[in-house]
Design a protein around this motif. Sequence first.
Motif, PDB file in Angstrom:
ATOM      1  N   ASN A   1       0.612  -1.295  -0.080  1.00 50.38           N
ATOM      2  CA  ASN A   1       0.069  -0.090   0.062  1.00 50.38           C
ATOM      3  C   ASN A   1       1.029   1.236  -0.007  1.00 50.38           C
ATOM      4  N   GLY A   2       0.266   2.445  -0.565  1.00 50.16           N
ATOM      5  CA  GLY A   2       0.927   3.541  -0.623  1.00 50.16           C
ATOM      6  C   GLY A   2       0.547   4.443  -1.551  1.00 50.16           C
ATOM      7  N   ASP A   3       1.033   5.855  -1.827  1.00 48.38           N
ATOM      8  CA  ASP A   3       0.734   6.660  -2.683  1.00 48.38           C
ATOM      9  C   ASP A   3       1.536   6.598  -3.925  1.00 48.38           C
ATOM     10  N   GLY A   4       0.965   7.399  -4.900  1.00 50.59           N
ATOM     11  CA  GLY A   4       1.647   7.543  -6.065  1.00 50.59           C
ATOM     12  C   GLY A   4       3.048   7.807  -6.252  1.00 50.59           C
ATOM     13  N   PRO A   5       3.175   9.085  -5.831  1.00 50.51           N
ATOM     14  CA  PRO A   5       4.620   9.644  -5.945  1.00 50.51           C
ATOM     15  C   PRO A   5       5.847   8.930  -5.354  1.00 50.51           C
ATOM     16  N   ASN A   6       5.432   7.866  -4.343  1.00 47.54           N
ATOM     17  CA  ASN A   6       6.300   7.252  -3.643  1.00 47.54           C
ATOM     18  C   ASN A   6       6.300   5.527  -4.041  1.00 47.54           C
ATOM     19  N   VAL A   7       5.224   4.965  -3.659  1.00 49.19           N
ATOM     20  CA  VAL A   7       5.082   3.514  -3.996  1.00 49.19           C
ATOM     21  C   VAL A   7       4.922   3.317  -5.613  1.00 49.19           C
ATOM     22  N   GLY A   8       4.056   4.090  -6.216  1.00 50.45           N
ATOM     23  CA  GLY A   8       3.686   3.945  -7.800  1.00 50.45           C
ATOM     24  C   GLY A   8       4.928   4.187  -8.337  1.00 50.45           C
ATOM     25  N   ALA A   9       5.714   5.223  -8.208  1.00 46.91           N
ATOM     26  CA  ALA A   9       6.752   5.659  -8.973  1.00 46.91           C
ATOM     27  C   ALA A   9       8.006   4.703  -8.487  1.00 46.91           C
ATOM     28  N   ALA A  10       8.064   4.062  -7.536  1.00 46.52           N
ATOM     29  CA  ALA A  10       9.010   3.100  -7.080  1.00 46.52           C
ATOM     30  C   ALA A  10       8.834   1.843  -7.823  1.00 46.52           C
ATOM     31  N   ILE A  11       7.523   1.304  -8.289  1.00 43.00           N
ATOM     32  CA  ILE A  11       7.154   0.280  -8.905  1.00 43.00           C
ATOM     33  C   ILE A  11       7.481   0.348 -10.546  1.00 43.00           C
ATOM     34  N   ALA A  12       7.152   1.848 -11.014  1.00 44.69           N
ATOM     35  CA  ALA A  12       7.109   2.092 -12.414  1.00 44.69           C
ATOM     36  C   ALA A  12       8.675   2.202 -12.687  1.00 44.69           C
ATOM     37  N   SER A  13       9.678   2.552 -11.830  1.00 46.38           N
ATOM     38  CA  SER A  13      10.987   2.796 -12.293  1.00 46.38           C
ATOM     39  C   SER A  13      11.836   1.534 -11.671  1.00 46.38           C
ATOM     40  N   HIS A  14      11.408   0.580 -11.221  1.00 41.63           N
ATOM     41  CA  HIS A  14      12.210  -0.559 -10.718  1.00 41.63           C
ATOM     42  C   HIS A  14      12.723  -1.396 -11.795  1.00 41.63           C
ATOM     43  N   PRO A  15      13.929  -1.489 -11.903  1.00 42.78           N
ATOM     44  CA  PRO A  15      14.563  -2.177 -13.260  1.00 42.78           C
ATOM     45  C   PRO A  15      13.950  -3.960 -13.277  1.00 42.78           C
ATOM     46  N   LEU A  16      13.588  -4.655 -11.919  1.00 42.85           N
ATOM     47  CA  LEU A  16      13.273  -5.777 -12.216  1.00 42.85           C
ATOM     48  C   LEU A  16      11.809  -5.887 -12.590  1.00 42.85           C
ATOM     49  N   VAL A  17      11.065  -4.871 -12.894  1.00 46.22           N
ATOM     50  CA  VAL A  17       9.827  -4.972 -13.373  1.00 46.22           C
ATOM     51  C   VAL A  17       9.568  -4.833 -14.739  1.00 46.22           C
ATOM     52  N   ASP A  18       8.942  -5.702 -15.201  1.00 44.46           N
ATOM     53  CA  ASP A  18       8.871  -6.015 -16.871  1.00 44.46           C
ATOM     54  C   ASP A  18       7.787  -5.209 -17.402  1.00 44.46           C
ATOM     55  N   MET A  19       6.729  -4.983 -16.702  1.00 44.68           N
ATOM     56  CA  MET A  19       5.485  -4.217 -17.216  1.00 44.68           C
ATOM     57  C   MET A  19       4.851  -3.549 -16.101  1.00 44.68           C
ATOM     58  N   VAL A  20       4.219  -2.322 -16.510  1.00 44.90           N
ATOM     59  CA  VAL A  20       3.455  -1.650 -15.583  1.00 44.90           C
ATOM     60  C   VAL A  20       2.219  -1.557 -16.012  1.00 44.90           C
ATOM     61  N   SER A  21       1.085  -1.917 -15.262  1.00 49.57           N
ATOM     62  CA  SER A  21      -0.336  -1.685 -15.655  1.00 49.57           C
ATOM     63  C   SER A  21      -0.838  -0.755 -14.868  1.00 49.57           C
ATOM     64  N   PHE A  22      -1.493   0.548 -15.429  1.00 54.58           N
ATOM     65  CA  PHE A  22      -1.881   1.594 -14.493  1.00 54.58           C
ATOM     66  C   PHE A  22      -3.129   2.107 -15.024  1.00 54.58           C
ATOM     67  N   THR A  23      -4.039   2.128 -14.074  1.00 52.41           N
ATOM     68  CA  THR A  23      -5.420   3.039 -14.434  1.00 52.41           C
ATOM     69  C   THR A  23      -5.586   4.030 -13.413  1.00 52.41           C
ATOM     70  N   GLY A  24      -5.837   5.234 -14.095  1.00 52.54           N
ATOM     71  CA  GLY A  24      -5.943   6.661 -13.174  1.00 52.54           C
ATOM     72  C   GLY A  24      -6.114   7.741 -14.221  1.00 52.54           C
ATOM     73  N   SER A  25      -5.761   8.649 -13.599  1.00 46.20           N
ATOM     74  CA  SER A  25      -6.015   9.966 -14.471  1.00 46.20           C
ATOM     75  C   SER A  25      -4.758  10.105 -15.686  1.00 46.20           C
ATOM     76  N   THR A  26      -5.046  10.905 -16.702  1.00 48.01           N
ATOM     77  CA  THR A  26      -4.102  10.903 -17.589  1.00 48.01           C
ATOM     78  C   THR A  26      -2.838  11.518 -17.254  1.00 48.01           C
TER      79      THR A  26
END
Length: 491
Positions: A202-227
């Motif tokens: 759990n967490g907010d976008g600027p911290n947890v969401g950004a860490a997921i999106a930028s993590h080098p071991l994540v191969d794909m990000v699926s996001f639903t939200g504002s443009t």
Amino acid sequence: MTFPDLTKFYIDGAWVEPAKTATFALIDPATEEEFGQLAIGSAEDVDRAVRAAHRALPAFRDSDPAERVALLRRALKLYEERSESFAEAMRQEMGSPITFSRQGQVPRGPLHINALLEVMETFAFEKDRGTTRLRHEAVGVCGLITPWNWPINQVVVKVAPALAAGCTMVLKPSEFSATSALLFAQVLHDAGVPAGVFNLVNGDGPNVGAAIASHPLVDMVSFTGSTGAGIRVAEAAAPTVKRVAQELGGKLANILLEDADFATAVPKGVAACFTNSGQSCSIPTRMIVPRSRLDEVVGLAVARAQQIRLGPTTDPKTDLGPLVNRAQFDRVRRLIQSGIDEGATLCCGGPNRPEGLERGFYVRPTIFTGVTPEMTIAREEIFGPVLSILSYEDEDEAVALANSSDYGLAAYVQSASQERAQAVARRLVGGQVHINYPPADFHAPFGGFRQSGNGREWGEAGLHEYLEVKAMIGYRPATAQQTPEQKKIRG
């Protein structure tokens, strides 16, 4: 209901303490009272979860699809047994009236899972084309970031196809709808999801969401939200060239052609616009009608809006609940005021609180006419119970108005002639077009054009989002029956 433990995350098959002590107050939007403190994660928690998913990937990616189907079936059964807990969670966390929670929010999980199970019955992970074997493989470790407005729907349309494809994942639900997501994590745990395959932070976008999106071991990000948030996710993902799938905003048009049954089409359009208190990206918030019938439309629309019952979310008779939080409440009221200030005609509703509801983030069902394409309420996604009525002289103008948005998620068209509605549907910009208010199709690809994002969810299209295609050329030996053209192509 018994709430899940709000102080822990689900990582590597266990409920664990966060790396740091930080919390977020959970507020019931109907009462404005706090009902819990949610642990908020950090980049360190994300790294722990991603590494667990990375370790679990080889075995789960190579598992038998039948085993993954069995996992989904077990999860579906447990979810259905706990449906009332999910209904109560969504009622309290994001203000969904209890009847709508039970009949609208909760059923979306099983509907999507069942559609996916139907796909899996016939889906070929490997198939031959000539001498080439095509193999569909899991894309890898997935970061899944979901919104608060349809909490279980959005979790399921990401988690279920990722599991079916053989992916491992880290889910970050919205902090405003975390209780239902934690309940779903427990369902997967009890269904026997292998350790590390599914993780939740759990967490907010600027911290947890950004860490997921930028993590080098994540191969794909699926996001639903504002443009706007989707753009930031894509920017964070770009340096590692990971796949990004986005389902973003919408400003849907609903064209009523002059031959439509207005007595039916107008009230249905109003009800659709106010679904989930207007907090949906795929609802028709711009009603486009013949100028010659504008007064008739306004009368029908206002009459329908006046039938909508606002009230406590615990009351089974309540139709319209509050908005999710104070920020959304203030934003929607500002946008309603902008409609008044920019010259639209307020037919009903407005920025003031509903009578008798001094507490809670309630906004009155609001309808504007005299709306022009350049007005803020015609351009921006409001995410509240606000309908804008625009008028046209001919079919070409109606289509031009509908397509004038920067978005392209979906559109609606109503006509007594199915053939005419089909012709207009072909001209509309959107990933889906709803003709004459059809029943929902959970196999239909869902996703948008333009600033509404990229990629598709639901059914087989949603499964493909979590798969890569490998071509093994020469997998089948060439035969003597090859044509000269085939030899030339191979040559």
